[in-house]
Each structure stands twice: as C-alpha cells, then as structure tokens.
Design an enzyme around this catalytic site. Sequence first.
Site, short mmCIF file in Angstrom:
data_model
loop_
_atom_site.label_atom_id
_atom_site.label_comp_id
_atom_site.label_asym_id
_atom_site.label_seq_id
_atom_site.Cartn_x
_atom_site.Cartn_y
_atom_site.Cartn_z
N LYS A 212 1.04 -1.04 0.02
CA LYS A 212 0.11 -0.06 -0.04
C LYS A 212 0.83 1.36 0.10
O LYS A 212 0.78 2.19 -0.75
CB LYS A 212 -0.89 -0.17 1.12
CG LYS A 212 -1.74 1.24 1.41
CD LYS A 212 -2.63 1.02 2.53
CE LYS A 212 -3.34 2.24 3.07
NZ LYS A 212 -3.88 2.24 4.40
N GLU A 218 11.23 -4.40 3.81
CA GLU A 218 11.21 -5.80 3.59
C GLU A 218 10.95 -6.11 1.96
O GLU A 218 11.28 -6.73 1.22
CB GLU A 218 10.23 -6.61 4.41
CG GLU A 218 10.84 -6.79 5.87
CD GLU A 218 10.49 -5.62 6.69
OE1 GLU A 218 9.83 -4.46 6.29
OE2 GLU A 218 10.96 -5.84 7.84
N GLY A 273 -4.22 -1.74 5.80
CA GLY A 273 -3.30 -2.95 5.36
C GLY A 273 -4.00 -4.49 5.76
O GLY A 273 -4.16 -5.12 4.73
N GLU A 359 -2.99 -6.16 15.75
CA GLU A 359 -2.50 -4.75 15.25
C GLU A 359 -3.70 -3.79 15.34
O GLU A 359 -3.26 -2.60 15.37
CB GLU A 359 -1.84 -5.11 13.64
CG GLU A 359 -1.05 -3.94 13.34
CD GLU A 359 -0.61 -4.02 12.03
OE1 GLU A 359 -1.19 -4.23 11.03
OE2 GLU A 359 0.81 -3.65 11.71
N HIS A 390 -1.56 -32.58 20.21
CA HIS A 390 -0.36 -33.24 20.74
C HIS A 390 0.72 -32.27 21.00
O HIS A 390 2.00 -32.84 20.81
CB HIS A 390 0.08 -34.03 19.49
CG HIS A 390 -0.85 -35.17 18.96
ND1 HIS A 390 -1.20 -36.39 19.75
CD2 HIS A 390 -2.13 -34.96 18.09
CE1 HIS A 390 -2.18 -36.79 19.37
NE2 HIS A 390 -2.76 -36.04 18.24
N LYS A 518 10.99 0.57 13.32
CA LYS A 518 11.31 0.89 11.83
C LYS A 518 12.42 1.93 11.87
O LYS A 518 13.47 1.84 11.46
CB LYS A 518 10.03 1.06 11.01
CG LYS A 518 9.21 0.01 10.72
CD LYS A 518 8.20 0.51 9.80
CE LYS A 518 6.86 -0.39 9.55
NZ LYS A 518 5.78 0.32 8.76
O1 F6P Z 1 4.32 -2.39 9.48
C1 F6P Z 1 2.80 -2.65 9.56
C2 F6P Z 1 2.32 -2.42 8.50
O2 F6P Z 1 2.32 -1.03 7.84
C3 F6P Z 1 1.15 -3.21 8.21
O3 F6P Z 1 -0.02 -2.25 8.94
C4 F6P Z 1 0.65 -3.61 7.01
O4 F6P Z 1 -0.18 -4.46 6.50
C5 F6P Z 1 2.17 -3.72 6.58
O5 F6P Z 1 3.16 -2.92 7.26
C6 F6P Z 1 2.65 -3.75 5.07
O6 F6P Z 1 2.51 -2.33 4.56
P1 F6P Z 1 2.46 -2.12 2.80
O7 F6P Z 1 1.38 -2.75 2.33
O8 F6P Z 1 2.32 -0.45 3.30
O9 F6P Z 1 3.72 -2.67 2.48
#
Ligand code: F6P
Length: 554
Positions: A212, A218, A273, A359, A390, A518
């Site tokens: 988004k 990452e 998200g 969250e 188990h 972050k």
């Molecule tokens: O770091 C948390 C977060 O912002 C979540 O709320 C979101 O789902 C995820 O990272 C991924 O965010 P994006 O879609 O902006 O990469």
Amino acid sequence: MPYYQQPLDVTAQPIWQALQAHRTSLQNFSMREAFANDPQRFSTFSLSGCGLFLDYSKNLMTTETRDLLVKLARDVDLQAAIDAMFRGEHLNASEGRPALHTALRRPIGDKVLVEGVDVMPQVQQVLNKMTALVGSVHDGLWRGYTDKPITDVVNIGIGGSFLGPQLVSEALLPFAQRGVRCHYLANIDGSSFHDLAAKLRAETTLFIVSSKSFSTLETLKNAQAARAWYLAQGGSEAELYRHFIAVSSNTTAAVAFGIREENIFPMWDWVGGRYSLWSAIGLPIAMTIGMSNFKELLSGAYSMDRHFQTAPFEQNMPVLMALLGVWYGNFWGAQSQAILPYDHYLRNITKHLQQLDMESNGKSVMQDGNPVNCATGPVIWGGVGCNGQHAYHQLLHQGTLLIPADFIVPVVSYNPVADHHQWLYANCLSQSQALMLGKSFSEAQAELRNQGMDEAKIAELAPHKVIPGNRPSNTLVLERISPRRLGALVALYEHKVFTQSVIWGINAFDQWGVELGKELGKGVYSRLTGTEQNGAEDASTQGLIDFFRARHRG
Ligand code: F6P
C-alpha cells in the site's frame, strides 16, 4: 461530538460495575451443571447466519450474562459506531481517515461517499482491471520475455499485503483454476528469497509488488532482489513490464521502481493493510481461484456486513463473539485467545487473525488520547487444531491460565480419505467437550480403580489426572470451505475486532506501535554497515552491533 472523538471510559459506566458483580456471582458457575440443568442450552446459545453456524453454549455464561453484555454494547452505542463505519466517518481519527474496507464488497450500484466523492466507481474499475489481468494470465495471453505464458505468480508483500491473501488463496485451493501457482515472499531473510527463486524460471514468473505504501523495507528489498534475479536470468529492463506489476496507493514510488503506470493497481488510504485482501491486494487470490470466485468471496463478506449492521445484538455473530472476548479479557483475566482450525485449508487463519486482532486492538490509549482503564486486545495464537492436540493443548486443559478457544471446523472434506474426516470432526468436538467437562478428582480415582491400581498409587496419581474443565470455547461450523463462507468468516472476525475497539474506546485502524522499531532499524543498520559504528543509545544494542561487526570485519 462523534463517539470516536470522545469515547466513553467504559469502566466508569454502571453496566461495567453490573458485569463485575455478575462475574462475582458466577464464581462457582459450572458449565457441566448448566448443561445438565438446561436441555435447551445448546439452542439458546447458538445461531446460524451467512453460511456459518456458531455454537457458543460452552461458555461461562447464563442468559443474564448475555443480557448484560448486550446492554454493554448498547450503552457504548455500538450501533451508532457500526453505522458510522459503514458511512465512512473518520473512525481512524489519529490518521484522519475512514475505515471503508466494507465498501470493497458492496454490490454494484451502491454509493459510498469519501470526502463527498462516491468511491464505488473506482472500486468497480479496479475489479474490472483485475478481471482483465487475471483473464489474460489464465488464458496464456500475458507472456514473459521469451513469449511463454506465465506459470508462477509471486506476491512480494508483508503484513496485510501477505497474510490475508495467503490465507484465502491457500484455503480456496479446491477452487484453483488454470494451474497458475502462487507464491509468497514476505521475509527479508535472504534464505526466503533463495529457496523460492530455486523453484522459479524468470521467463514464466510474474511478480506482484504488493505494498500500500510502497515504502516497506522488506517488500522493497525483496522486489529489488527479484528484479536483479530476473535480469541475471536473462530478462531485460525493456521487458521488465511483462514480469513486474504492483498494487499500491503510492503510484509515484511504484513508477520510480520501474513499474509501468498501467500495471499499477490502485489502493486507497481508506483501506487498512490488514483489511485489504478484498482490494487489488487480493490479486494472488484472484490469480488462484479466478475472478468469479473472488467476487463470491466479496459477496460472502458482504452478507456478514449486512448481518453485522442489521441483526439484533442478541443474534449478531460478530457482536456476540466480541462480547464474549470482553467478558473473558476484562472480567475473568484471560490474556489470550486460541484460534484452532480443524481444517488443512484453513491452516493459515490463525496468522491472519493474529495480525487483524493484535495490530488493531493492541492499544493502550483511547481515541481521545486518554489511557484506557482496562485490558484491551488479547494475544491471539493457536494453529491447526489436530496438531495442537499433541502439543500445546496440554496447557489449555491443565495449565493455570484461562484461555478461551475458537474451534473452526467444516462438516464436509474436499479430500475424504477413509474415515479421516469423521475422526477430524470427532477430534474437534472432543477437545471442546474435554475443555468444558474436565475430569474431577473422584472421576480420576474411579478411573484408576477400574484399572486395578492399589489405593496408595491412586492417591499419588489421581491429582495429576485431574482436568479442571469449565474452560470456555466457541465452535464455528461450516458446511465446507467455499469462497462465500470464507468471505463471511473473515469478515466475522473483522467485525468482532471492531466491536471490541468500540467498547474499549480505542482506534482499531491505526498501528503507530510498529513505527518505532522501523525508525530505530535505520540507525542500527548504519552502525552495522557504516563507518560510524558507535553511538547506540544503550550498551546492550551496542554490544550486539559489535558482535556482528567483529564477525563481518574485513
Ligand atoms: O508495518 C506494519 C504495516 O504497515 C502493516 O500495517 C501493513 O499491513 C504492512 O506493514 C505492509 O504495509 P504495506 O502494504 O504498506 O507495505
């Protein structure tokens, strides 16, 4: 003033005190006895809707409990909050936005206004764009740089841009179409990329960069790794557009990455998200099951939306489940909630619900910034129920913690093997039964006596065999997993989480807590890799930086 700008301190309300007094009066409540005394208990405390059946009779409750909890929902004016959410008011006050994931599943012709603009035509346009893409990939018309059709789709995304799509695309594998395989790349760990790349051929792989914000570390790192790999495998910059598309509300950043504007699927800031699988973030779902099944998923969620908006609270599934969560978290001291799917296809639901719930409701201030005076969201954990039996179910049965559990089970299996499904269903029911019934000291003694054990040994062993019982659970039964029912199931939990946030007066739609890590990550990274290696604010972090640098020196 709207409730979300000035929420009630729910703990100061008379209904809160009434619930506390009621909780004390139930100190010796026994579910066993309640079932024995009331043959109607199952029908009193169960309901169906939207293709789901909820049995909530195995809870520490009476009809008075339900009445009081429903009164709690009324006293915080839950209905007004529900209406406000669907209307698009700025419920996400700290980010100044509405939370309108429900708009994504509304039928054509409905209107939803955001800042005076009807957003439904944009929603429809994106669905049409998804239909065109999915159709062309499925029909072999979307070709890679060697003119071969796409065989593998890799979703590069994390958090909500991963967990929801992964849950649904894997849960609906019985509906998979045209053999396009979907993969997920979330973790920045190079091993994750390495293992996945080994399974792929660049010429037939389509990457969806799903973010988004298009700023998530990452995701961007993995997208860069994928692009470098694609080029190393023989792809060219000129043909990149055949292999990289994006879903994002940040078109500028996606274009700067190298994605063609026409290959960017828009998102909106009014979709959070963890609530985004219903948007183009759901592309890997649609790639797996096709657009008509994807639309069925949306309509299943829509049916739950209608149920949530219109059913009286006494018969409202998300509201009842939310109230039970409040009951245990705020009045019985429960700190966690287990989610136990008895279905291979639902194996990832716990992870999705963990993000959704933790969250959203992992907050300690109310919408107005004042501290919240009671416990809020619980720890969500669990996993495939049959396997948990188990492993960690031991703690559920005999540990000292009270952990309410949700069992989720389909009546029909897609893959019947001998009598496995009968056993699976039996396992599920017997677990909730064991949690509720337990085994008393005298039952444990009698059991050992029947085995011919001498009295001295019985006295020694019996305490270990006692299972306290009286432990609460819900059971959600589905006929079998289908797009519609899964849509309803996920929406059920979304609304449960929202209902709880309203009761506690917190904002379920922001997530400021994840930002600090972050931010600090940037400083730590530069000390690990740069010339300025000192200056971490604490000796522990500095020591761990030194440890890494010593290993990587030279
Ligand atoms: O770091 C948390 C977060 O912002 C979540 O709320 C979101 O789902 C995820 O990272 C991924 O965010 P994006 O879609 O902006 O990469």
